[in-house]
Design a protein around this motif. Sequence first.
Motif: not given
Ligand SMILES: NC(=O)c1ccc[n+]([C@@H]2O[C@H](COP(=O)([O-])OP(=O)(O)OC[C@H]3O[C@@H](n4cnc5c(N)ncnc54)[C@H](O)[C@@H]3O)[C@@H](O)[C@H]2O)c1
Length: 278
Positions: A15-18, A61-65, A154-156
């Motif tokens: 939805g957002r981010g990477l 909309r879907s929970d990947v877990a 947990a993240y690491c």
């Molecule tokens: N942002 C950084 O600095 C960074 C650096 C290295 C790696 N990453 C990795 O990049 C990836 C994306 O991270 P980001 O920074 O864009 O994060 P983000 O928070 O912007 O996006 C994560 C998205 O995952 C969704 N999400 C959360 N739980 C979910 C679930 N159970 N099912 C489906 N969707 C779910 C959230 O709603 C959100 O839209 C991650 O794997 C993160 O570890 C990020």
Amino acid sequence: MLQLRDTAVLVTGAGRGLGWGIARAFGIAGAKVCVTDLDEEELARCARDLAADGTTHHTRRSDVADLTECATVVKTIVNRWGRLDVVVHCAIYMPLIGFEALTPEEWWRQITVGLGGLFNCAHAAWPQMKSQGGGHVIGIASGSSLRGYKDEVAYCTVKHGVEGFVKAMSLEARAHNIALNTIGPGAPIKPTRMTWAEYDQAPTNLRARWADPVELGQAWVWLAAQPPGRFSGYRFDAAPLVQTIAREGPAFSFAPEKVTLYPDDFRARQEWYSGYAD
Ligand SMILES: NC(=O)c1ccc[n+]([C@@H]2O[C@H](COP(=O)([O-])OP(=O)(O)OC[C@H]3O[C@@H](n4cnc5c(N)ncnc54)[C@H](O)[C@@H]3O)[C@@H](O)[C@H]2O)c1
């Protein structure tokens, strides 16, 4: 620019981010893209952007877990587009919590989204990829795949685990022409958890420090365009890979230095896989 016609892609947590950037990069390259997320508002914005690009897309909309939900997503994609070529598991749940405050519930939720989500995606996509003769499963790497950080137990663990998963699975997936790899951003991007609403409010000079996820997304497109037999079980980094493509074109002469921030790790994996007896 790489073209991926007749390619169906699933990006989780996009939805957002990477993930949003990766989904858009695949769409711009001509792929059909399914985007999942838990957050309806972020999904709606992603759908608007994919539509503006002219991408054939589906948002859900879907929970990947949840393995059952992942299986439903895969079924929907195959019903619509007849195949599933690439799965990118981007979704992450990453609150910053010190160990003493980390409840078992929080611990398991982070593990089941970040690491369990990769298992669920691979498990759900496996029969389809096997039957169609191959595919790519791509996880997301991080500095936390190699190093430890406070408040990120947990993240690491998730990010180290994702590397272990692709290393081991790549050996079992070889026979089915399925590749498993990870790609890290390789450059600063907006912080995880920052929503679109918060991003829009962030100062321009701060936003200017973050790489454009759509540009970085070309790294995932490049990897997906490689035959699955070429690379499997590796960690790539998007920024150096995208810079190499810009400099030399997508058919560049390969060297680990051109595709990852960790070329020694890449070479160590090459050595291990080449000596591994099937
Ligand atoms: N942002 C950084 O600095 C960074 C650096 C290295 C790696 N990453 C990795 O990049 C990836 C994306 O991270 P980001 O920074 O864009 O994060 P983000 O928070 O912007 O996006 C994560 C998205 O995952 C969704 N999400 C959360 N739980 C979910 C679930 N159970 N099912 C489906 N969707 C779910 C959230 O709603 C959100 O839209 C991650 O794997 C993160 O570890 C990020």
